[in-house]
Write a protein that holds these residues in place. Structure first.
Motif, PDB file in Angstrom:
ATOM      1  N   MET A   1      36.746   6.797 -76.609  1.00  0.00           N
ATOM      2  CA  MET A   1      36.695   6.618 -75.033  1.00  0.00           C
ATOM      3  C   MET A   1      35.912   7.548 -74.265  1.00  0.00           C
ATOM      4  O   MET A   1      35.108   7.088 -73.300  1.00  0.00           O
ATOM      5  CB  MET A   1      38.110   6.491 -74.675  1.00  0.00           C
ATOM      6  N   GLN A   2      35.838   8.914 -74.751  1.00  0.00           N
ATOM      7  CA  GLN A   2      35.156   9.846 -74.076  1.00  0.00           C
ATOM      8  C   GLN A   2      33.614   9.304 -74.349  1.00  0.00           C
ATOM      9  O   GLN A   2      32.729   9.652 -73.245  1.00  0.00           O
ATOM     10  CB  GLN A   2      35.390  11.025 -74.663  1.00  0.00           C
TER      11      GLN A   2
ATOM     12  N   ASN B   1      40.519   5.524 -79.361  1.00  0.00           N
ATOM     13  CA  ASN B   1      41.393   6.909 -79.369  1.00  0.00           C
ATOM     14  C   ASN B   1      40.303   7.543 -78.400  1.00  0.00           C
ATOM     15  O   ASN B   1      39.479   7.187 -77.813  1.00  0.00           O
ATOM     16  CB  ASN B   1      41.243   7.577 -80.899  1.00  0.00           C
ATOM     17  N   GLY B   2      41.003   8.862 -78.241  1.00  0.00           N
ATOM     18  CA  GLY B   2      40.261   9.812 -76.981  1.00  0.00           C
ATOM     19  C   GLY B   2      38.933   9.960 -77.181  1.00  0.00           C
ATOM     20  O   GLY B   2      38.213   9.842 -76.235  1.00  0.00           O
ATOM     21  N   ASN B   3      38.559  10.275 -78.400  1.00  0.00           N
ATOM     22  CA  ASN B   3      37.132  10.652 -78.553  1.00  0.00           C
ATOM     23  C   ASN B   3      36.048   9.382 -78.384  1.00  0.00           C
ATOM     24  O   ASN B   3      35.231   9.648 -77.937  1.00  0.00           O
ATOM     25  CB  ASN B   3      36.792  10.991 -80.161  1.00  0.00           C
TER      26      ASN B   3
ATOM     27  N   LYS C   1      40.004   5.363 -69.574  1.00  0.00           N
ATOM     28  CA  LYS C   1      39.749   6.688 -69.845  1.00  0.00           C
ATOM     29  C   LYS C   1      40.661   7.119 -71.054  1.00  0.00           C
ATOM     30  O   LYS C   1      41.775   6.577 -71.516  1.00  0.00           O
ATOM     31  CB  LYS C   1      40.093   7.302 -68.629  1.00  0.00           C
ATOM     32  N   PRO C   2      40.298   8.280 -71.597  1.00  0.00           N
ATOM     33  CA  PRO C   2      41.142   8.824 -72.667  1.00  0.00           C
ATOM     34  C   PRO C   2      42.428   9.289 -72.070  1.00  0.00           C
ATOM     35  O   PRO C   2      42.720   9.566 -70.916  1.00  0.00           O
ATOM     36  CB  PRO C   2      40.329  10.360 -72.892  1.00  0.00           C
ATOM     37  N   GLY C   3      43.781   8.935 -72.837  1.00  0.00           N
ATOM     38  CA  GLY C   3      44.863   8.791 -72.407  1.00  0.00           C
ATOM     39  C   GLY C   3      45.500   7.625 -71.831  1.00  0.00           C
ATOM     40  O   GLY C   3      46.598   7.709 -71.265  1.00  0.00           O
ATOM     41  N   TYR C   4      44.804   6.684 -72.049  1.00  0.00           N
ATOM     42  CA  TYR C   4      45.107   5.303 -71.314  1.00  0.00           C
ATOM     43  C   TYR C   4      46.250   4.888 -71.968  1.00  0.00           C
ATOM     44  O   TYR C   4      46.357   5.027 -73.222  1.00  0.00           O
ATOM     45  CB  TYR C   4      44.005   4.312 -71.306  1.00  0.00           C
ATOM     46  N   GLN C   5      47.215   4.257 -71.307  1.00  0.00           N
ATOM     47  CA  GLN C   5      48.754   3.996 -71.899  1.00  0.00           C
ATOM     48  C   GLN C   5      48.745   2.504 -71.967  1.00  0.00           C
ATOM     49  O   GLN C   5      48.799   1.743 -70.935  1.00  0.00           O
ATOM     50  CB  GLN C   5      49.921   4.507 -70.849  1.00  0.00           C
TER      51      GLN C   5
END
Length: 329
Positions: free
Chosen positions: A253-254, A249-251, A231-235
Protein backbone atom coordinates in the motif's frame (compact mmCIF):
# COMPACT_ATOMS: atom_id res chain seq x y z
CA UNK A 1 -19.70 7.06 -23.18
CA UNK A 2 -17.53 5.22 -25.67
CA UNK A 3 -18.39 1.78 -27.06
CA UNK A 4 -16.12 -0.81 -28.62
CA UNK A 5 -16.82 -3.85 -30.76
CA UNK A 6 -15.95 -7.21 -29.19
CA UNK A 7 -13.76 -9.41 -31.36
CA UNK A 8 -15.18 -10.01 -34.83
CA UNK A 9 -18.78 -9.89 -33.55
CA UNK A 10 -21.55 -7.31 -33.75
CA UNK A 11 -21.54 -7.01 -29.94
CA UNK A 12 -20.55 -3.57 -28.65
CA UNK A 13 -19.81 -2.91 -24.98
CA UNK A 14 -19.31 0.31 -23.06
CA UNK A 15 -15.60 0.81 -22.36
CA UNK A 16 -16.51 1.10 -18.69
CA UNK A 17 -18.52 -2.03 -17.94
CA UNK A 18 -20.20 -2.58 -14.59
CA UNK A 19 -18.52 -5.45 -12.74
CA UNK A 20 -20.92 -6.95 -10.21
CA UNK A 21 -18.70 -9.26 -8.14
CA UNK A 22 -18.84 -6.91 -5.15
CA UNK A 23 -22.57 -6.37 -5.72
CA UNK A 24 -23.09 -10.02 -4.81
CA UNK A 25 -21.37 -9.48 -1.47
CA UNK A 26 -19.50 -12.81 -1.54
CA UNK A 27 -15.83 -12.32 -0.54
CA UNK A 28 -16.48 -8.58 -0.17
CA UNK A 29 -17.91 -8.51 3.35
CA UNK A 30 -21.59 -8.52 2.33
CA UNK A 31 -23.73 -6.23 0.22
CA UNK A 32 -26.66 -3.83 0.39
CA UNK A 33 -29.06 -4.94 -2.34
CA UNK A 34 -30.75 -1.54 -2.67
CA UNK A 35 -27.39 0.24 -3.05
CA UNK A 36 -26.22 -2.28 -5.65
CA UNK A 37 -29.38 -1.87 -7.75
CA UNK A 38 -29.09 1.91 -7.58
CA UNK A 39 -25.41 1.68 -8.61
CA UNK A 40 -26.25 -0.29 -11.75
CA UNK A 41 -29.07 2.07 -12.70
CA UNK A 42 -26.92 5.16 -12.09
CA UNK A 43 -24.27 3.65 -14.38
CA UNK A 44 -26.83 2.97 -17.09
CA UNK A 45 -28.05 6.58 -16.97
CA UNK A 46 -24.49 7.64 -17.88
CA UNK A 47 -24.15 5.16 -20.75
CA UNK A 48 -22.73 2.12 -18.98
CA UNK A 49 -24.95 -0.34 -20.80
CA UNK A 50 -22.83 -3.46 -20.20
CA UNK A 51 -22.99 -5.48 -16.97
CA UNK A 52 -20.76 -8.41 -16.05
CA UNK A 53 -21.87 -10.92 -13.45
CA UNK A 54 -21.58 -14.61 -12.53
CA UNK A 55 -23.66 -17.22 -10.70
CA UNK A 56 -21.01 -17.76 -8.04
CA UNK A 57 -21.04 -14.07 -7.02
CA UNK A 58 -23.19 -14.33 -3.93
CA UNK A 59 -24.33 -17.80 -5.09
CA UNK A 60 -26.96 -16.33 -7.37
CA UNK A 61 -27.47 -13.00 -5.59
CA UNK A 62 -25.44 -10.90 -8.02
CA UNK A 63 -27.42 -12.16 -11.00
CA UNK A 64 -30.68 -11.52 -9.14
CA UNK A 65 -29.56 -7.95 -8.39
CA UNK A 66 -28.64 -7.40 -12.03
CA UNK A 67 -32.02 -8.77 -13.07
CA UNK A 68 -33.79 -6.39 -10.71
CA UNK A 69 -31.72 -3.43 -11.89
CA UNK A 70 -32.40 -3.93 -15.60
CA UNK A 71 -36.09 -4.70 -15.21
CA UNK A 72 -38.05 -2.27 -17.36
CA UNK A 73 -35.01 -1.21 -19.42
CA UNK A 74 -35.03 -1.87 -23.20
CA UNK A 75 -33.42 -5.30 -23.45
CA UNK A 76 -31.63 -4.48 -26.70
CA UNK A 77 -29.96 -1.49 -25.01
CA UNK A 78 -28.35 -3.60 -22.28
CA UNK A 79 -25.56 -6.12 -22.71
CA UNK A 80 -25.52 -8.91 -20.13
CA UNK A 81 -22.27 -10.79 -19.58
CA UNK A 82 -22.33 -13.77 -17.28
CA UNK A 83 -20.40 -16.98 -16.71
CA UNK A 84 -20.54 -20.69 -16.04
CA UNK A 85 -18.27 -23.36 -14.62
CA UNK A 86 -18.09 -22.50 -10.89
CA UNK A 87 -20.41 -24.72 -8.85
CA UNK A 88 -21.05 -24.36 -5.12
CA UNK A 89 -24.04 -26.72 -5.20
CA UNK A 90 -22.32 -29.69 -6.83
CA UNK A 91 -19.12 -31.43 -5.74
CA UNK A 92 -17.86 -32.31 -9.19
CA UNK A 93 -14.88 -31.29 -11.31
CA UNK A 94 -11.76 -29.80 -9.74
CA UNK A 95 -11.87 -28.34 -6.25
CA UNK A 96 -11.31 -24.57 -6.32
CA UNK A 97 -11.64 -23.30 -2.76
CA UNK A 98 -13.36 -23.39 0.58
CA UNK A 99 -15.33 -20.26 1.34
CA UNK A 100 -18.32 -18.87 3.21
CA UNK A 101 -21.54 -17.63 1.68
CA UNK A 102 -23.19 -14.36 2.64
CA UNK A 103 -24.90 -16.08 5.57
CA UNK A 104 -21.54 -17.16 6.96
CA UNK A 105 -22.04 -20.83 6.10
CA UNK A 106 -19.13 -22.94 4.90
CA UNK A 107 -19.25 -23.80 1.20
CA UNK A 108 -16.94 -25.48 -1.29
CA UNK A 109 -16.48 -24.17 -4.82
CA UNK A 110 -15.68 -26.48 -7.74
CA UNK A 111 -14.58 -25.71 -11.30
CA UNK A 112 -16.86 -27.81 -13.46
CA UNK A 113 -17.94 -27.23 -17.05
CA UNK A 114 -19.54 -30.47 -18.14
CA UNK A 115 -22.17 -30.35 -20.90
CA UNK A 116 -25.31 -30.87 -18.80
CA UNK A 117 -23.99 -28.63 -16.04
CA UNK A 118 -23.57 -25.76 -18.51
CA UNK A 119 -27.10 -26.21 -19.86
CA UNK A 120 -28.48 -26.15 -16.30
CA UNK A 121 -26.39 -23.13 -15.30
CA UNK A 122 -27.60 -21.20 -18.32
CA UNK A 123 -31.24 -21.88 -17.49
CA UNK A 124 -30.67 -20.82 -13.86
CA UNK A 125 -28.90 -17.63 -14.96
CA UNK A 126 -31.66 -16.71 -17.40
CA UNK A 127 -34.23 -17.12 -14.64
CA UNK A 128 -32.30 -15.03 -12.11
CA UNK A 129 -31.53 -12.33 -14.68
CA UNK A 130 -35.13 -12.22 -15.90
CA UNK A 131 -34.16 -12.45 -19.56
CA UNK A 132 -34.35 -14.98 -22.38
CA UNK A 133 -30.82 -14.56 -23.70
CA UNK A 134 -27.27 -13.76 -22.58
CA UNK A 135 -25.13 -11.48 -24.74
CA UNK A 136 -21.76 -12.96 -23.76
CA UNK A 137 -21.45 -16.33 -22.01
CA UNK A 138 -18.01 -17.01 -20.53
CA UNK A 139 -16.37 -19.98 -18.86
CA UNK A 140 -15.28 -18.63 -15.48
CA UNK A 141 -12.06 -20.65 -15.05
CA UNK A 142 -10.45 -23.48 -17.00
CA UNK A 143 -11.83 -26.87 -15.95
CA UNK A 144 -9.09 -29.51 -16.14
CA UNK A 145 -11.56 -32.37 -15.65
CA UNK A 146 -13.72 -31.71 -18.73
CA UNK A 147 -12.55 -31.69 -22.36
CA UNK A 148 -12.62 -28.13 -23.69
CA UNK A 149 -14.47 -29.36 -26.76
CA UNK A 150 -17.32 -30.68 -24.59
CA UNK A 151 -17.72 -27.33 -22.83
CA UNK A 152 -17.60 -25.28 -26.02
CA UNK A 153 -19.98 -27.58 -27.89
CA UNK A 154 -22.50 -27.08 -25.08
CA UNK A 155 -22.23 -23.31 -25.46
CA UNK A 156 -22.53 -23.68 -29.23
CA UNK A 157 -25.81 -25.51 -28.66
CA UNK A 158 -27.02 -22.63 -26.47
CA UNK A 159 -26.10 -20.18 -29.25
CA UNK A 160 -28.04 -22.29 -31.76
CA UNK A 161 -31.03 -22.29 -29.40
CA UNK A 162 -30.92 -18.49 -29.13
CA UNK A 163 -30.16 -18.45 -25.41
CA UNK A 164 -26.63 -17.11 -25.88
CA UNK A 165 -25.36 -14.64 -28.47
CA UNK A 166 -21.58 -14.94 -28.16
CA UNK A 167 -18.98 -17.10 -26.44
CA UNK A 168 -16.07 -15.92 -24.35
CA UNK A 169 -13.59 -17.29 -21.85
CA UNK A 170 -12.08 -16.02 -18.61
CA UNK A 171 -8.62 -16.58 -17.17
CA UNK A 172 -7.43 -18.53 -20.21
CA UNK A 173 -3.88 -18.53 -21.53
CA UNK A 174 -3.14 -18.48 -25.24
CA UNK A 175 -2.91 -22.29 -25.57
CA UNK A 176 -6.28 -22.75 -23.89
CA UNK A 177 -7.79 -20.15 -26.20
CA UNK A 178 -6.42 -21.96 -29.25
CA UNK A 179 -7.94 -25.23 -28.06
CA UNK A 180 -11.34 -23.63 -27.40
CA UNK A 181 -11.35 -21.96 -30.80
CA UNK A 182 -11.27 -25.35 -32.49
CA UNK A 183 -14.89 -25.81 -31.35
CA UNK A 184 -16.39 -22.32 -31.23
CA UNK A 185 -15.89 -18.74 -32.35
CA UNK A 186 -14.47 -17.01 -29.28
CA UNK A 187 -14.80 -13.24 -29.17
CA UNK A 188 -13.10 -12.41 -25.88
CA UNK A 189 -10.96 -13.35 -22.90
CA UNK A 190 -11.69 -11.80 -19.50
CA UNK A 191 -8.49 -11.57 -17.50
CA UNK A 192 -7.09 -9.53 -14.59
CA UNK A 193 -5.17 -6.44 -15.62
CA UNK A 194 -4.14 -3.35 -13.72
CA UNK A 195 -1.20 -1.01 -13.27
CA UNK A 196 0.24 -3.42 -10.70
CA UNK A 197 -0.75 -6.65 -12.48
CA UNK A 198 0.43 -6.55 -16.09
CA UNK A 199 1.71 -10.05 -16.81
CA UNK A 200 -0.76 -10.57 -19.69
CA UNK A 201 1.26 -8.04 -21.70
CA UNK A 202 3.85 -10.78 -22.32
CA UNK A 203 1.80 -13.32 -24.31
CA UNK A 204 -1.97 -13.03 -23.91
CA UNK A 205 -2.31 -9.48 -25.23
CA UNK A 206 -0.11 -10.12 -28.30
CA UNK A 207 -2.10 -13.29 -29.04
CA UNK A 208 -5.44 -11.51 -28.76
CA UNK A 209 -4.26 -8.60 -30.90
CA UNK A 210 -3.02 -10.98 -33.60
CA UNK A 211 -6.25 -13.00 -33.60
CA UNK A 212 -8.84 -10.23 -33.21
CA UNK A 213 -9.96 -11.27 -29.73
CA UNK A 214 -11.02 -8.66 -27.21
CA UNK A 215 -9.63 -8.44 -23.71
CA UNK A 216 -12.06 -7.58 -20.94
CA UNK A 217 -9.87 -6.35 -18.11
CA UNK A 218 -11.13 -7.10 -14.64
CA UNK A 219 -9.87 -5.53 -11.41
CA UNK A 220 -8.38 -2.50 -13.25
CA UNK A 221 -8.42 -0.56 -9.97
CA UNK A 222 -6.90 -3.62 -8.27
CA UNK A 223 -9.92 -4.03 -5.99
CA UNK A 224 -9.67 -0.46 -4.74
CA UNK A 225 -5.92 -0.33 -4.24
CA UNK A 226 -5.42 2.17 -7.08
CA UNK A 227 -8.12 4.59 -5.95
CA UNK A 228 -5.84 6.46 -3.55
CA UNK A 229 -8.38 5.90 -0.79
CA UNK A 230 -6.65 2.91 0.82
CA UNK A 231 -3.71 3.62 3.11
CA UNK A 232 -1.53 1.33 5.28
CA UNK A 233 -3.61 0.16 8.23
CA UNK A 234 -6.87 0.14 6.28
CA UNK A 235 -9.49 -1.98 8.09
CA UNK A 236 -11.46 -4.48 6.01
CA UNK A 237 -14.90 -5.83 6.84
CA UNK A 238 -15.17 -9.41 8.06
CA UNK A 239 -15.19 -11.78 5.10
CA UNK A 240 -13.39 -9.35 2.77
CA UNK A 241 -10.85 -11.37 0.76
CA UNK A 242 -8.52 -8.40 0.40
CA UNK A 243 -7.45 -8.56 4.06
CA UNK A 244 -5.18 -11.55 3.34
CA UNK A 245 -3.99 -10.53 -0.14
CA UNK A 246 -0.35 -9.52 -0.54
CA UNK A 247 -1.27 -6.42 -2.55
CA UNK A 248 -2.95 -5.02 0.55
CA UNK A 249 -0.21 -5.38 3.12
CA UNK A 250 1.29 -2.21 4.53
CA UNK A 251 4.42 -2.23 2.36
CA UNK A 252 2.49 -2.71 -0.90
CA UNK A 253 0.00 0.00 0.00
CA UNK A 254 2.83 2.36 0.82
CA UNK A 255 4.52 1.77 -2.55
CA UNK A 256 1.28 2.15 -4.51
CA UNK A 257 0.37 5.36 -2.73
CA UNK A 258 3.84 6.78 -3.43
CA UNK A 259 3.22 6.16 -7.14
CA UNK A 260 -0.26 7.66 -6.97
CA UNK A 261 1.18 10.77 -5.32
CA UNK A 262 3.38 11.24 -8.39
CA UNK A 263 0.50 11.14 -10.88
CA UNK A 264 -2.07 12.96 -8.74
CA UNK A 265 -0.99 16.42 -10.00
CA UNK A 266 -2.01 15.31 -13.51
CA UNK A 267 -5.41 14.18 -12.21
CA UNK A 268 -5.83 17.47 -10.36
CA UNK A 269 -4.88 19.43 -13.47
CA UNK A 270 -7.62 17.65 -15.43
CA UNK A 271 -10.15 17.91 -12.63
CA UNK A 272 -10.57 14.14 -12.35
CA UNK A 273 -10.08 11.57 -9.62
CA UNK A 274 -7.16 9.17 -9.42
CA UNK A 275 -9.57 6.31 -10.17
CA UNK A 276 -10.74 8.01 -13.35
CA UNK A 277 -7.15 8.66 -14.44
CA UNK A 278 -6.23 5.00 -13.81
CA UNK A 279 -9.26 3.69 -15.70
CA UNK A 280 -8.62 5.89 -18.72
CA UNK A 281 -4.96 4.83 -18.83
CA UNK A 282 -6.13 1.20 -18.70
CA UNK A 283 -8.52 1.35 -21.66
CA UNK A 284 -5.88 3.23 -23.69
CA UNK A 285 -3.43 0.33 -23.41
CA UNK A 286 -3.06 -1.65 -26.67
CA UNK A 287 -5.22 -4.76 -26.61
CA UNK A 288 -7.44 -3.71 -23.69
CA UNK A 289 -10.96 -3.36 -25.07
CA UNK A 290 -12.96 -2.57 -21.94
CA UNK A 291 -12.47 -2.24 -18.19
CA UNK A 292 -14.78 -4.00 -15.74
CA UNK A 293 -15.29 -1.81 -12.70
CA UNK A 294 -17.29 -2.56 -9.58
CA UNK A 295 -19.26 -0.13 -7.42
CA UNK A 296 -21.01 -0.55 -4.07
CA UNK A 297 -23.27 2.49 -4.47
CA UNK A 298 -24.52 5.04 -6.99
CA UNK A 299 -21.86 7.62 -6.15
CA UNK A 300 -19.02 5.20 -6.93
CA UNK A 301 -20.79 4.06 -10.09
CA UNK A 302 -21.16 7.62 -11.38
CA UNK A 303 -17.48 8.34 -10.75
CA UNK A 304 -16.46 5.19 -12.62
CA UNK A 305 -18.70 5.99 -15.60
CA UNK A 306 -17.22 9.47 -15.92
CA UNK A 307 -13.78 7.98 -16.48
CA UNK A 308 -14.85 7.41 -20.09
CA UNK A 309 -14.81 11.16 -20.74
CA UNK A 310 -11.24 11.68 -19.51
CA UNK A 311 -8.81 12.61 -22.29
CA UNK A 312 -5.12 11.74 -22.08
CA UNK A 313 -2.51 12.77 -24.65
CA UNK A 314 0.26 10.47 -25.82
CA UNK A 315 2.73 12.40 -23.66
CA UNK A 316 0.50 12.09 -20.60
CA UNK A 317 0.07 8.37 -21.12
CA UNK A 318 3.84 8.01 -21.46
CA UNK A 319 4.40 10.01 -18.28
CA UNK A 320 2.14 7.68 -16.29
CA UNK A 321 3.81 4.59 -17.77
CA UNK A 322 7.27 5.91 -16.94
CA UNK A 323 6.31 6.50 -13.32
CA UNK A 324 4.96 2.95 -13.22
CA UNK A 325 8.35 1.49 -14.08
CA UNK A 326 9.54 2.04 -10.51
CA UNK A 327 6.46 0.44 -8.93
CA UNK A 328 7.14 -3.16 -7.92
CA UNK A 329 4.89 -4.92 -5.44
Amino acid sequence: MEYRKIGNSDLELSIVTFGSWAAGGWMWGGTERKDAVEAIRASYDLGVTSIDTAPVYGQGLSEEIVGEAIKGLPRDKVQILTKYGMRWDLAKGSFAMKSKNNAGQEIEIYKYAGRESIIKECEDSLRRLGTDYIDLYQIHWPDETTPVTESMEAVQRLIKDGKVRHAGVCNYNEDQMKEAESSIDLVSNQVPYSMVNRHIEEVVIPYCLANNKSILAYSPLERGLLTGKMKPGYQFSEGDHRAAHRYFNGNSMQRVNAFLDKVKPLADEKGVTLSQLVLRWTVEKPGITIALVGARNAEQAVQNARAASVKLSADELSFISRELEDLKI
